[in-house]
Design an enzyme around this catalytic site. Structure first.
Site, PDB file in Angstrom:
ATOM      1  N   ASP A 142       0.830  -1.205   0.000  1.00 35.82           N
ATOM      2  CA  ASP A 142       0.000   0.000   0.000  1.00 35.82           C
ATOM      3  C   ASP A 142       0.863   1.254   0.000  1.00 35.82           C
ATOM      4  OD1 ASP A 142      -2.321   1.507   0.134  1.00 35.82           O
ATOM      5  OD2 ASP A 142      -3.142   0.421   1.840  1.00 35.82           O
ATOM      6  N   ASP A 195     -10.697   1.705  -3.370  1.00 38.14           N
ATOM      7  CA  ASP A 195     -11.315   1.369  -2.078  1.00 38.14           C
ATOM      8  C   ASP A 195     -12.830   1.330  -2.204  1.00 38.14           C
ATOM      9  OD1 ASP A 195      -9.045   1.020  -0.604  1.00 38.14           O
ATOM     10  OD2 ASP A 195      -9.011   3.048   0.223  1.00 38.14           O
TER      11      ASP A 195
HETATM   12  C1  GLA Z   1      -5.754   1.784   2.238  1.00 37.19           C
HETATM   13  C2  GLA Z   1      -6.160   0.629   1.352  1.00 37.19           C
HETATM   14  C3  GLA Z   1      -7.209  -0.194   2.044  1.00 37.19           C
HETATM   15  C4  GLA Z   1      -6.661  -0.691   3.369  1.00 37.19           C
HETATM   16  C5  GLA Z   1      -6.214   0.491   4.214  1.00 37.19           C
HETATM   17  C6  GLA Z   1      -5.502   0.024   5.465  1.00 37.19           C
HETATM   18  O1  GLA Z   1      -6.786   2.701   2.368  1.00 37.19           O
HETATM   19  O2  GLA Z   1      -6.614   1.073   0.110  1.00 37.19           O
HETATM   20  O3  GLA Z   1      -7.593  -1.281   1.240  1.00 37.19           O
HETATM   21  O4  GLA Z   1      -5.603  -1.566   3.134  1.00 37.19           O
HETATM   22  O5  GLA Z   1      -5.324   1.337   3.506  1.00 37.19           O
HETATM   23  O6  GLA Z   1      -5.070   1.054   6.253  1.00 37.19           O
END
Ligand code: GLA
Length: 732
Positions: free
Chosen positions: A474, A542
């Site tokens: 990420d 997301d």
């Molecule tokens: C980001 C990612 C999510 C999740 C969060 C965790 O927003 O896109 O899928 O992994 O971080 O903190």
């Protein structure tokens, strides 16, 4: 495929496309043509222009017909009579360059780019032309590289500058690609948005002036994807001419179309020059990232399919390109930071019973990370949540028959972390000055080799201890206060940062080729071809709401194969939109990607569990089509309430069709069907017990189930908001 060189004219062709340029009378390179394949001959007459009018009289020597202002160029420079934006700018004692043709070389295959991800090809799959130019003002050499692929309508380009002087020079702008197209009667299509609505399709007519998309965020970004297409106004999804451009890079970029006063369109793509200044010492060279150009005479779909095939066969790493990706479940939306070993093992056991193949433990397993205010950089397990350690958890999860994956955010550091207390100088920013936080965190300085080494060692230890199958990598904030105390020239910061990211990816994927990487950046904030080279799938957004995902996945498919898009079924009400779509629609959308779940299995009713089991079995039976088939967009969610797309196997014997209607409409049409494409006209296809021939499915359409109209309650097979159906077609 061949590269024909005749009297200083270069013609790259493969029967599908031709790319032609030549040496101009002043020694610079002039562009002649990019488009559908042309026969072999002299095309210098393409360069003919009217004598410039007096206001454009910056002509070469005494030739009134030769002005760089009106000539289509190949790699234009600043200050030599062309007033459009240049591909290259240098500063120093002589701030003007004049690149004059010196030599060329043709090699089989495609040499790798040093330290940069790029498409690759064997000697039978491509040929590469290197053209060397020399600056007549000072001894710097420019090497332009062009690769033509045997089977695809693609040219891959990059440029390299070699400093043969004995002094340091500064590169202020160096595009990977510049091309002058002879007219401006085109529309520019690009993919723009923000968090939770990434890669929406935007179209605008070209006008005199510059139209650009870009990122100066240190990441390719949610906001603009490093992709643009130019289509003729009459081109559709399936017909007409389209040129597609894509930048194989994950950092700051600029992609623009500049229309001049004679309607010539200059397309450029490269590292964003804002804040960029690369000091090149004597004897050093600078390599630009790769940029790709695609030609299609079959509309936007034709362009997309070319990108899809290219990425599937010539970009995604060998280990993963033909391998089936596991159906995963991710605990993020189910637990957020609130979990312990017992809860996770229960979650995993239930997931296994549903048929899931990979369990991914998301954020919160390390340091003391009970919220997003701490611990990034401390890649050791939180023993309060997982007292037996991460290796033990991995072992227990694997003993249920599931694979095990973990979330990392390797480029970040929390001010509240052991790592920051030990190494505050490892965080980006001017020492002692205020630094802007993003999600309460700072960014690690990946321009420093010792930082990359440290994170590599931490990740390696965990991968080995857990025998890890998968990593979600990420990146949850962009870069502000771009400054490294360890760097001599801050203008190099952003590019050196991305080179550090690629270095870590390269080392991890080389040492652990069997670990599947999924890239992510606060959802889809870094979905680009460069990361696909290392991580064959990217978390598309997301936003898992099925209606929103139609737009995100449709837009993403413009440039990326659907097997690269992480697409999951999540709980309702949806955490990003609060919308409640049926479980069936959520899966019907998610099937067209790398499938998975983002919910708590114990929150499902018994009936829902049975539905999920069936969905997983269905995806397992369709997965080969998602991986290998040709994806075809049929109806756009940006244009109407209904969306349709399909995948056809390469032998045309199988297909799946996804059809969706976001909200209900009263008293709908009685005879509804969706026209398919890409089938064999003569094959009889079985669909839900009926047989239809390919021609009727493509000419008349696949009948849709009867819709509720207010009076046909008994007869209606569908109705209301959020309708969807996935059809499977099999040739008899
Ligand atoms: C980001 C990612 C999510 C999740 C969060 C965790 O927003 O896109 O899928 O992994 O971080 O903190």
């Amino acid at each position: 495929m061949s590269i024909l060189v005749n009297q200083q004219q270069f013609h790259l062709t493969n029967g599908k496309i031709s790319y032609i340029f030549h040496v101009l009378k002043n020694g610079q390179l002039g562009h002649l043509y990019f488009g559908k394949a042309l026969r072999e001959r002299d095309y210098r007459h393409f360069q003919r222009t009217n004598n410039p009018t007096p206001a454009s009289c910056h002509t070469y020597e005494d030739d009134a017909a030769f002005s760089l202002e009106t000539i289509q160029q190949e790699y234009p420079v600043y200050g030599k009579g062309d007033f459009r934006e240049p591909a290259f700018m240098v500063s120093g004692e002589k701030p003007i360059a004049n690149f004059v043709y010196k030599s060329y070389e043709v090699v089989k295959g495609k040499p790798r780019l040093k330290d940069l991800p790029a498409t690759y090809a064997t000697s039978g799959e491509a040929e590469t032309l290197f053209v060397v130019l020399e600056d007549s003002y000072q001894q710097v050499e420019l090497e332009l590289s062009y690769t033509i692929f045997e089977n695809e309508a693609v040219i891959a380009r990059n440029a390299r500058l070699i400093n043969k002087t004995d002094v340091e020079i500064s590169i202020d702008r160096m595009m990977s690609l510049s091309v002058d197209l002879p007219h401006a009667d085109m529309e520019m299509v690009h993919l723009s948005g923000t968090w939770a609505r990434e890669r929406h399709v935007k179209t605008r007519k070209l006008e005199q002036g510059i139209q650009s998309i870009s990122s100066i965020r240190g990441a390719s970004s949610h906001h603009h994807n490093p992709f643009l297409a130019l289509k003729t106004p009459d081109a559709t999804e399936h017909t007409g001419e389209v040129l597609g451009f894509q930048f194989v890079y994950s950092g700051n970029f600029l992609a623009q179309a500049e229309v001049d006063h004679y309607d010539v369109t200059r397309v450029q793509m490269g590292i964003h020059p804002l804040g960029f200044q690369w000091k090149l010492r004597s004897g050093e060279s600078f390599q630009t990232p790769e940029a790709l150009m695609v030609y299609s005479d079959q509309g936007m779909n034709g362009m997309s399919q070319t990108f899809h095939r290219l990425y599937r066969h010539q970009l995604i790493r060998e280990q993963w390109k033909y391998k089936e990706r596991p159906i995963l479940i991710n605990n993020w939306e189910a637990t957020y930071f609130d979990f312990n070993e017992e809860k996770l093992l229960h979650f995993a056991k239930e997931a296994k019973e549903l048929g899931v193949e990979l369990f991914v433990l998301d954020d919160g397993w390390f340091g003391k990370r009970n919220n997003d205010r701490s611990s990034l950089g401390d890649w050791t397990v939180d023993l309060e949540k997982l007292p037996d350690g991460i290796a033990s958890l991995a072992k227990k999860v694997k003993s249920t028959g599931l694979q095990f994956g973990l979330w990392f955010e390797p480029e970040m550091i929390s001010p509240d972390s052991h790592l920051f207390r030990e190494h505050p100088e490892w965080a980006i920013g001017i020492p002692g000055e205020h630094v802007t936080l993003g999600r309460n965190q700072r960014v690690l300085d990946y321009t420093r080799a010792e930082v990359v080494d440290y994170i590599f060692d931490r990740m390696k230890a965990i991968i080995e201890a857990t025998n890890l199958d998968y990593i979600k990598w990420d990146m949850n904030r962009n870069i502000t206060e771009a400054y490294s105390a360890g760097l001599e020239h801050q203008g190099e910061f952003f590019h050196r940062y991305i080179l550090g990211v690629y270095d870590l990816y390269e080392r991890l994927t080389s040492e652990f080729p069997n670990v599947l990487f999924e890239s992510c950046a606060g959802g889809g904030g870094r979905f680009d071809p460069a990361l696909l080279y290392y991580a064959p799938q990217t978390w598309a957004s997301d936003d898992t709401d099925a209606v929103e995902r139609l737009k995100i996945q449709y837009g993403t498919s413009m440039a990326y194969p659907i097997y690269s898009m992480g697409s999951h079924v999540s709980a309702v009400p949806n955490h990003q939109t609060l919308r409640e779509t049926p479980l069936s629609m959520r899966a019907d959308v998610a099937y067209f990607g790398t499938f998975g779940y983002e919910l708590d299995p114990s929150s499902l009713s018994d009936e829902e569990k049975e539905i999920v089991k069936a969905q997983i079995k269905r995806y397992q039976s369709l997965r080969h089509l998602v991986r290998d088939g040709e994806f075809i967009r049929l109806q756009s969610p940006f244009e109407s309430n209904e969306t349709a797309w399909m995948i056809v196997s390469t032998d045309q014997k199988e297909a799946i069709v996804g059809w969706y209607k976001a909200s209900s409409t009263p008293n709908p049409r009685t005879n509804q069907s969706v026209k398919l494409r890409g089938l064999d006209s003569d094959y009889g296809y079985q669909v839900d017990g009926d047989t239809y021939y390919g021609d009727e499915l493509m000419q008349h359409g696949l009948p849709l189930p009867i819709e509720f109209n207010g009076a046909n309650g008994e007869q209606a097979e569908r109705g209301g908001d959020f309708q969807s159906k996935v059809f499977y077609l099999k040739a008899e």
